[in-house]
Design a protein around this motif. Structure first.
Motif, PDB file in Angstrom:
ATOM      1  N   CYS A  47       0.816  -1.216   0.000  1.00 52.51           N
ATOM      2  CA  CYS A  47       0.000   0.000   0.000  1.00 52.51           C
ATOM      3  C   CYS A  47       0.846   1.261   0.000  1.00 52.51           C
ATOM      4  N   THR A  48       2.135   1.109   0.271  1.00 55.13           N
ATOM      5  CA  THR A  48       3.042   2.263   0.308  1.00 55.13           C
ATOM      6  C   THR A  48       3.864   2.377  -0.968  1.00 55.13           C
ATOM      7  N   ARG A  85      -6.263  -4.230   1.663  1.00 54.66           N
ATOM      8  CA  ARG A  85      -6.577  -3.692   3.002  1.00 54.66           C
ATOM      9  C   ARG A  85      -5.664  -2.513   3.353  1.00 54.66           C
ATOM     10  N   CYS A  86      -5.607  -1.547   2.436  1.00 52.39           N
ATOM     11  CA  CYS A  86      -4.751  -0.387   2.650  1.00 52.39           C
ATOM     12  C   CYS A  86      -5.372   0.547   3.689  1.00 52.39           C
ATOM     13  N   LEU A 111      -1.209   4.770  -1.473  1.00 51.67           N
ATOM     14  CA  LEU A 111      -2.096   4.269  -2.520  1.00 51.67           C
ATOM     15  C   LEU A 111      -3.550   4.188  -2.059  1.00 51.67           C
ATOM     16  N   ASN A 112      -3.872   4.890  -0.994  1.00 53.26           N
ATOM     17  CA  ASN A 112      -5.263   5.015  -0.549  1.00 53.26           C
ATOM     18  C   ASN A 112      -5.562   6.494  -0.302  1.00 53.26           C
ATOM     19  N   PRO A 113      -5.618   7.285  -1.389  1.00 53.73           N
ATOM     20  CA  PRO A 113      -5.828   8.725  -1.233  1.00 53.73           C
ATOM     21  C   PRO A 113      -7.249   9.023  -0.759  1.00 53.73           C
ATOM     22  N   PRO A 114      -7.482  10.223  -0.217  1.00 53.22           N
ATOM     23  CA  PRO A 114      -8.815  10.561   0.281  1.00 53.22           C
ATOM     24  C   PRO A 114      -9.867  10.695  -0.814  1.00 53.22           C
TER      25      PRO A 114
END
Length: 721
Positions: free
Chosen positions: A90-91, A705-706, A712-715
């Protein structure tokens, strides 16, 4: 007891029941009703149970089974070798998938080399193929190319004969100068060498897409731009040393070459100053312009354009009014002035410059010392400029490339027979059809697209033709074209090489002289680049691309959809690039479209670039849009396929679910060393080509499950396609 009762002219009988019988009948009815209810309930339970069982069987099964075939094992080895699972996906998913790419190399590069090995195996087993008359020349050429002992035994003698055909050389003391344009005509038509400009036949990229002679900038050996190179003086010294080495190898006196070498460097430097980058041409809206040969003659009079082009493209019939496509008229004007200014004073120096360039063109057919001298120059200049040096290829690879170029019709057919089985073709067509159908149904979710544009886009996709693997010319080649009657083998390999250059040029010209037919342009079957023909509305995915590690009928579907499926979706999206350009879709919701494009720019701008690289987000926007849309469409198609077909497989020992394997396979396509990125590349660096689309995918965040706040899980996310 039976009684009789009158009823009209007839009678009927009725049996009277006792109270005990009536009670028994009532009890039977109640039990029957209860039994029917129980039976209905049981049937419903059975149906419900079977439905749940079927749902579990189709959608869940007993969990995905591991693929243990040899092709899956090879793919697993590649993924394990290229990835770095110690990195949090996720990073930095690029490092997670491609962290060891410096050791393993780009999958595209590896596949290109494997395709060459496949051609090599064909060329080294001539007895395995049924050949038409004349086709054995391809195998004889390859064997001659590989016979380095014979080539080195001949030394520089074959090339010295070429110099004599060009009028000799003052350094050898036997120079009889030919007319400059006579020399240029010989270089272009007989030796395939274009020292000051390139001329080739190709269909125009705009309507009516007819084939035409195109005049383009030359491909210069060493880029010398004095003001832009901090080590310019050292580069000059290295280049002078290289030219002295050439003269020595050719049997000349290197002490006599000083002025000639300096003049050649001067010509090179001046021509470099005149070159205009392709992106600058596009920005100025002048990719090419149509001019007559007569107009070209007035702009660049140092070249006798009609005689040079007629010699190069015979038997085409040219005249002063014949139109050609010129890619940089200003360059040709400056080049002509340079030649005119120095031609009368330094004709012998100009001859030296031509011979130095011709050595590079013909070096694959010369003693290996010529190639080694140029490799050494490339390496030293690369160290001084920070550019990657010319890769060192083994001899077999050079010979395969030249055999492919000169005997393309024969090798195309054999490559297809060797690598693209009917099962591969069927599986690839099935994958493409699913991707295309998903894209068609996906269009109704595009928020900025109006109803009419959406209907037109759906029609274009429905009518699109696809050539999967081979084109017709590779499956059913023209026998007359394969006889190679004009190819003369020997007595030296250089003479064989030159004969093949002329034969290939003649085939190209004959092809363009035929009545124009659809899909006449050719995609090499061992190539890796998918192509789309605008006039024919045909898309081609070459057989060389539809190979491991991007595609195989025995791969898990997650791999095929994530890798080859995303490539197919990207090519489909590029058909509609025009809609994203300013004014490209007047009826669309421009506000929504610009909002989505700006959102995508900001998404990519927020991602960190690899060290030592820089890119312009606005320049790469079309490619970024295609990447993000391709991932979304390929994933949607994969989900659709899972609904229809059971039995997904995974790669063992990789600890990835099918959905996670899909994303891993998507990223694998992009794996390469970011430091090798060409500054002129219109695509984002590979790290951003992975992170951009994944950060725009809610499914990626869900399946890995980020956590909130991860890179890689922007708002917020974008919806362009």
């Amino acid at each position: 007891m039976w009684t009789e009762q009158a009823s009209g002219s007839g009678t009927r009988r009725r049996r009277e029941r006792s109270p005990e019988e009536e009670l028994h009948t009532a009890q039977d009815g109640w039990w029957q009703m209860t039994f029917r209810a129980l039976r209905t309930l049981l049937l419903f339970s059975i149906i419900l149970g079977l439905s749940l069982l079927l749902w579990g069987y189709v959608f869940q099964g007993c969990g995905p089974s591991p693929c243990k075939t040899s092709v899956c094992q090879d793919l697993l080895d590649l993924y394990l070798a290229s990835g770095n699972t110690s990195v949090a996906p996720c990073t930095d998913f690029f490092s997670f998938a491609c962290g060891n790419i410096n050791r393993t190399g780009s999958p595209f590069q590896a596949l290109a080399e494997e395709n060459k090995r496949r051609v090599r195996r064909i060329l080294e087993t001539p007895g395995s193929w049924r050949l038409a008359p004349g086709e054995e020349k391809a195998f004889e050429f390859y064997n001659s190319c590989m016979n380095m002992s014979a080539i080195e035994a001949a030394g520089a003698s074959p090339f010295r004969q070429v110099i004599e055909e060009l009028g000799g050389w003052s350094i050898f003391g036997n120079w009889t100068p030919l007319d400059f344009n006579q020399t240029l005509s010989l270089l272009m038509s007989q030796y395939g060498h274009f020292p000051f400009f390139r001329a080739y036949l190709k269909p125009l990229p705009t309507p009516p897409y007819l084939p035409v002679i195109q005049i383009d900038q030359p491909e210069l050996d060493v880029l010398l731009k004095q003001k832009q190179e901090p080590n310019y003086a050292q580069i000059l010294r290295e280049y002078l040393s290289y030219l002295n080495r050439l003269v020595t190898l050719l049997g000349g006196d290197p002490t006599k070459v000083g002025n000639d070498a300096s003049y050649s460097l001067f010509i090179n430097s001046q021509l470099n100053q005149f070159l205009r980058p392709g992106e600058q041409q596009q920005a100025q809206g002048k990719v090419f312009e149509m001019v007559t040969i007569d107009q070209l003659q007035r702009v660049a009079p140092a070249i006798d354009w009609l005689s040079c082009l007629q010699a190069t493209f015979a038997p085409m019939s040219l005249s002063p009014s014949y139109c050609v496509a010129v890619h940089d008229l200003e360059y040709l004007k400056n080049m002509s002035q340079l030649i005119e200014k120095d031609l009368m004073k330094h004709r012998d120096f100009l001859q030296s410059h031509i011979i130095f360039g011709l050595v590079k063109t013909l070096s694959p057919a010369l003693d290996s010392q010529f190639q080694e001298a140029h490799r050494s120059l490339s390496q030293k200049v690369g160290e001084l400029t920070g550019r990657p040096p010319m890769p060192v290829h083994p001899r077999w690879m050079t010979c395969v490339e030249k055999t492919e170029a000169f005997f393309e019709p024969t090798l195309a057919t054999l490559f297809i027979k060797e690598t693209f089985k009917p099962s591969t073709h069927s599986a690839a067509m099935e994958l493409f059809t699913t991707i295309k159908d998903t894209f068609i149904s996906h269009l109704h979710t595009v928020p900025w697209m109006d109803r009419e544009t959406r209907a037109e886009a759906q029609d274009r996709l429905t009518q699109l033709q696809v050539k999967m693997g081979p084109s017709e010319w590779a499956l059913k080649p023209d026998p007359a074209r394969q006889e190679y009657d004009d190819v003369q083998l020997g007595p030296s390999f250089l003479q064989t090489f030159l004969s093949c250059i002329r034969s290939r040029q003649a085939r190209v010209i004959q092809g363009f002289l035929q009545p124009f037919s659809s899909h006449r342009w050719q995609v090499l079957p061992w190539g890796l680049k998918a192509s789309y023909s605008i006039p024919d509305h045909v898309m081609v995915f070459p057989a060389g691309l539809l190979q491991p590690p991007f595609f195989h009928p025995g791969y898990p579907r997650a791999v095929n959809f994530g890798a080859a499926g995303s490539i197919m979706a990207r090519e489909l999206l590029h058909i509609f690039d025009q809609l994203l350009l300013p004014g490209g879709c007047p009826a669309c919701d421009t506000r929504d479209l610009q909002k989505a494009l700006l959102c995508l720019e900001r998404l990519y701008a927020a991602l960190p670039s690899p060290k030592g690289t820089s890119f312009n987000v606005s320049r790469t926007l079309l490619e970024d849009a295609a990447d993000a849309g391709a991932l979304a469409i390929a994933l949607k198609a994969y989900k659709k396929r899972l609904v229809l077909f059971r039995g997904e497989t995974i790669l063992p020992n990789l600890d990835l679910s099918p959905r996670q394997l899909f994303f891993r396979s998507y990223a694998q396509v992009m794996c390469r060393d970011p430091s090798t990125q060409d500054p002129q590349d219109i695509r984002s660096p590979p790290t951003l080509r992975v992170h951009g689309p994944l950060s725009d995918s809610p499914a990626f965040t869900r399946h890995f499950r980020c956590p909130q706040g991860a890179l890689l899980n922007p708002p917020s996310r974008c919806q362009l396609w």
